[in-house]
Design an enzyme around this catalytic site. Structure first.
Site, PDB file in Angstrom:
ATOM      1  N   GLU A 249       0.881  -1.175   0.000  1.00  0.00           N
ATOM      2  CA  GLU A 249       0.000   0.000   0.000  1.00  0.00           C
ATOM      3  C   GLU A 249       0.911   1.215   0.000  1.00  0.00           C
ATOM      4  O   GLU A 249       1.475   1.575   1.034  1.00  0.00           O
ATOM      5  CB  GLU A 249      -0.908  -0.067   1.237  1.00  0.00           C
ATOM      6  CG  GLU A 249      -2.195   0.699   1.063  1.00  0.00           C
ATOM      7  CD  GLU A 249      -2.058   2.150   1.475  1.00  0.00           C
ATOM      8  OE1 GLU A 249      -1.734   2.974   0.592  1.00  0.00           O
ATOM      9  OE2 GLU A 249      -2.249   2.455   2.651  1.00  0.00           O
ATOM     10  N   CYS A 283      -1.978   9.106   2.381  1.00  0.00           N
ATOM     11  CA  CYS A 283      -1.693   8.583   1.039  1.00  0.00           C
ATOM     12  C   CYS A 283      -2.840   8.880   0.069  1.00  0.00           C
ATOM     13  O   CYS A 283      -2.618   9.035  -1.126  1.00  0.00           O
ATOM     14  CB  CYS A 283      -1.382   7.094   1.099  1.00  0.00           C
ATOM     15  SG  CYS A 283      -2.599   6.148   2.007  1.00  0.00           S
TER      16      CYS A 283
END
Ligand code: NAD
Length: 477
Positions: A249, A283
């Site tokens: 991720e 993110c």
């Protein structure tokens, strides 16, 4: 604060076998508030042996027994959420309200996996071979090595631990050295819930030393990492060289597309909230704001005003909406992004500078008319900077959104169902959120495509990531 026994190995909290430590810094003041003991190779090896044995014990337990322990852990995390929130604000800097939100949702992830782990169903295949029984069985992949970052100390770690445990895997986690205390509290909740020894192990230290040793070990069967693209590619290559499963991720560069048919006030409010949450160190944070011509000037003016009104301060102070950046290196990085954009012809609408000289505060920053040649249009700023860009058509917005190698999150706003479908189909992104923010709940998959990584956490996909598939074909003896 002395973090001198921070390693959880084989069920006990230990001091590292050497004397190395790292500083834990309060980003609101820049002062050192703790010394964290760092692992040596011998500690990593002890954790590997513990995880090997822990896996044998844990996989032999029933899914129901595992689920009950996870439910007890969730209840303990809920009881101690305030303590964990205070730790996160002190060590990472986010406003207390955000830290409380993060600590409040941590038990939901554990509960989701506690239930989902009881539904790791296989299937029976109607066989073409007379008399044969052919079944598919889901089994835990094995001991996991997990690396979680500092921006969401609890939220990132809890998904990895709960997903692995629910599937029947043991895990060695390396939480962030910058913000260790909430992570240690979280691990204590799992311990006190009755987890057998060695099932969950915690290491801190020099990240590259620990990751290389863990991934190279034959004990580890799965790697899960959340962090930057370059580190993710490096760890993915290490895992690939050993044919080990991996979930990555990584970073993002989310587009935020505003069509000319929307209610600007509501979208400006949402956009500013999303951009400056956790000082942009998210993110999935929107960075490229592609706004259609007819509403561009109105959006720019309202967004700039709203950014100026964001109250910046220490995370623990009453009314703070945006805290400091997490560390000093982010300050320099952001200053460079702004200078480069202005040099390439962008207009600085507001912000762009460090605030004061104590702590790591940076102004909420808005750049407009940002050309594609500016570095901020290619590299992830990971900070409180919005880049506004004028676009003509929906097709142009989609094309420019897809132009980067990132593909984590994308946001789009329109009243037209036809355009909404165009965004859903056309945006190259692991997650597309249309007309609201709808990401990161326990029951929904979270993850990216392209350089933003592979695999998902959350949802049924999050459990699947820790399971392997076994096919059994049997005829009578
Ligand atoms: P960094 O690349 O130095 O580190 C990112 C994370 O990876 C940190 O948690 C670090 O401890 C860990 N790490 C670094 N090298 C490692 C290794 N060899 N093995 C295992 N772990 C390792 O960057 P940084 O300055 O700490 O953070 C800024 C960048 O990181 C941003 O540009 C952003 O892209 C990325 N980041 C992303 C997320 C996310 O949620 N995807 C979270 C935090 C940071």
């Amino acid at each position: 604060m002395m973090l001198d026994k921070p390693l959880l190995i084989a069920g006990s909290w230990r001091a590292p076998s050497g004397s190395r430590t790292g500083d834990v810094v309060d980003p609101a003041t820049g002062t050192v508030i703790g010394k964290l003991g760092f692992s040596e190779a011998a500690d990593v090896d002890a954790a590997l042996e513990a995880a090997r044995k822990g896996f044998v014990t844990w996989r032999a337990m029933t899914a129901l027994e595992r689920s009950r322990i996870l439910h007890r852990a969730a209840a303990l995390v809920r009881e101690r959420a305030e303590v964990m929130a205070q730790h996160m604000t002190r060590e990472q800097g986010k406003p207390l309200a955000e830290a409380r939100g993060e600590a409040g949702t941590a038990p939901e992830h554990i509960e989701w996996y506690a239930e989902e782990g009881r539904r790791a169903y296989g299937r029976v295949i109607p066989s073409r071979i007379p008399g044969a029984r052919q079944i598919v069985v889901k089994e835990p992949v094995g001991p996991v090595a997990a690396f979680s970052p500092w921006n969401f100390p609890l939220a990132q770690l809890v998904r990895k631990i709960a997903g692995a445990l629910a599937a029947g895997c043991s895990i060695i986690a390396k939480p962030p050295e910058e913000a260790p205390s909430a992570c240690i509290e979280l691990a204590k909740c799992f311990q006190e819930a009755g987890l057998p020894e060695g099932v969950l192990n915690i290491l801190f230290g020099v990240p590259a030393e620990i990751s290389e040793r863990l991934i190279a070990s034959p004990v580890i069967r799965k790697v899960s990492f959340t962090g930057s693209v370059p580190v993710g590619k490096h760890l993915g290559a290490l895992a690939g060289a050993q044919a080990k499963r991996a979930t990555m991720e990584l970073g993002g560069h989310a587009p935020f597309i505003v069509c000319d048919d929307v209610d600007l006030d509501a979208i400006v409010k949402l956009g500013v909230g999303l951009k400056f949450r956790n000082a942009g160190q998210v993110c999935a944070s929107p960075t490229r704001f592609y706004v259609q011509d007819a509403v561009y000037d109105g959006f720019r003016a309202a967004f700039t005003e709203a950014a100026k009104a964001v109250k910046v301060g220490a995370g623990a102070a009453e009314g703070t909406q945006m805290g400091p950046l997490a560390n000093a290196r982010r300050l320099d990085a952001l200053q460079d992004f702004v200078a480069d954009a202005v040099q390439h012809g962008a207009r600085l609408e507001t912000g762009g500078r460090r605030i004061g000289n104590e702590g790591f505060f940076f102004e909420p920053t808005v750049l407009s008319d940002v050309p594609d040649s500016a570095r901020i249009m290619r590299d992830e700023p990971f900070g409180p900077v919005a880049a506004l860009v004028r676009v003509g058509s929906v097709d142009e917005a989609i094309e420019r959104s897809n132009a980067l190698p990132f593909g984590l999150a994308a946001f789009a706003f329109t009243r037209s169902t036809r355009r909404a479908a165009q965004f859903a189909d056309g945006l190259e992104s692991g997650m597309v959120s249309i007309n609201h923010f709808g990401l990161a709940a326990a029951e929904t998959p979270f993850g990216g495509i392209k350089d933003s990584g592979y695999g998902s956490e959350g949802g049924t996909e999050g459990l699947e990531a820790y399971l392997s598939t076994k096919f059994v074909s049997q005829v009578g003896a």
